[in-house]
Write a protein that holds these residues in place. Structure first.
Motif, PDB file in Angstrom:
ATOM      1  N   GLU A 127      79.801  62.498  28.052  1.00 16.95           N
ATOM      2  CA  GLU A 127      78.860  61.704  28.901  1.00 16.95           C
ATOM      3  C   GLU A 127      77.665  61.935  28.531  1.00 16.95           C
ATOM      4  N   LEU A 128      76.976  63.034  28.016  1.00 19.39           N
ATOM      5  CA  LEU A 128      75.599  63.169  27.438  1.00 19.39           C
ATOM      6  C   LEU A 128      75.344  62.371  26.240  1.00 19.39           C
ATOM      7  N   LYS A 178      76.852  59.834  25.211  1.00 25.24           N
ATOM      8  CA  LYS A 178      76.805  58.299  25.450  1.00 25.24           C
ATOM      9  C   LYS A 178      75.432  57.693  25.730  1.00 25.24           C
ATOM     10  N   ASN A 179      74.597  58.584  26.470  1.00 24.54           N
ATOM     11  CA  ASN A 179      73.313  58.456  26.856  1.00 24.54           C
ATOM     12  C   ASN A 179      72.344  59.190  25.945  1.00 24.54           C
ATOM     13  N   ARG A 180      72.738  59.399  24.751  1.00 27.88           N
ATOM     14  CA  ARG A 180      71.994  59.976  23.671  1.00 27.88           C
ATOM     15  C   ARG A 180      70.426  59.071  23.369  1.00 27.88           C
ATOM     16  N   ASP A 181      70.677  57.880  23.327  1.00 24.96           N
ATOM     17  CA  ASP A 181      69.455  56.784  23.064  1.00 24.96           C
ATOM     18  C   ASP A 181      68.087  57.359  23.783  1.00 24.96           C
ATOM     19  N   PHE A 182      68.436  57.694  25.070  1.00 29.51           N
ATOM     20  CA  PHE A 182      67.353  58.007  26.073  1.00 29.51           C
ATOM     21  C   PHE A 182      66.862  59.193  25.683  1.00 29.51           C
ATOM     22  N   TYR A 183      67.070  60.057  24.854  1.00 24.85           N
ATOM     23  CA  TYR A 183      66.440  61.332  24.494  1.00 24.85           C
ATOM     24  C   TYR A 183      66.007  61.365  22.848  1.00 24.85           C
TER      25      TYR A 183
END
Length: 198
Positions: free
Chosen positions: A149-150, A152-157
């Protein structure tokens, strides 16, 4: 009112997750009966006097009908526990706002006070709970699911921040699992002591 929460038991290196349910009135009835059998001191008060006893354990027992000025008036009646055996505190702690039921306090109390009167009360108390198997709670699967899940949201970091998030998430999940494992072992000990099969 029916109360449903979660409950863990150990199973060969993994945790089994159960739904545990009980009726609030059954819970109140059995803790009240145990309290009386242990010689605790109680009084019954109506709802107008309740604020004076806010710091003490209380249960609503029944409505008493009172006729006042030709109209029917029904104040709620509560039983207040003025002096209570410490065994009751370990039982009633599960009734407050936690999602997961743990018998850890009961386990600690029984290991320090191995008295037949408490063992008998514990057996009676555990009869009100219903256990329904839900799923196996496997640490590796939970960690993988959360890390996916983390990811999937890698682009935010930024890269460094993502690696920090990943590291701290793994530690948090490991610690959470250890707590649940300790809880599960305590739950199992209490059920075994009281001869309650799940």
């Amino acid at each position: 009112m029916k109360i449903e929460k979660e409950f863990y038991l150990p199973n060969k290196g993994i945790l089994n997750l159960y739904n545990i349910s009980y009726l609030e009135e059954d819970f109140n009835l059995v803790t009240d009966k145990i309290s009386n059998s242990l010689g605790n001191i109680t009084i019954d008060v109506n709802s107008r006097l309740l604020s004076k006893f806010y710091h003490l354990r209380k249960i609503k027992i029944q409505d008493k009908k009172v006729i006042r000025n030709k109209s029917l008036y029904s104040p709620d009646i509560y039983r207040i526990y003025l002096v209570e055996d410490s065994f009751l505190k370990s039982l009633t702690s599960i009734n407050y706002g936690h999602e997961i039921i743990s018998f850890k306090e009961i386990d600690t109390f029984i290991s320090e006070n191995n008295n037949p009167k408490y063992l008998k009360a514990l057996e009676e108390y555990l009869q009100i709970f219903n256990f329904e198997y839900k799923e196996s709670y496997i640490k590796e699967e939970i960690i993988k699911r959360e890390l996916d899940e983390l990811e999937k949201n890698r682009d935010f970091y930024k890269v460094e921040r993502f690696l920090d998030q990943k590291y701290f998430l793994e530690i948090a999940l490991e610690n959470d699992y250890k707590k649940k494992e300790e809880m599960a072992k305590a739950n199992e000990r209490v059920l075994r002591i009281a001869n309650r099969k799940v």
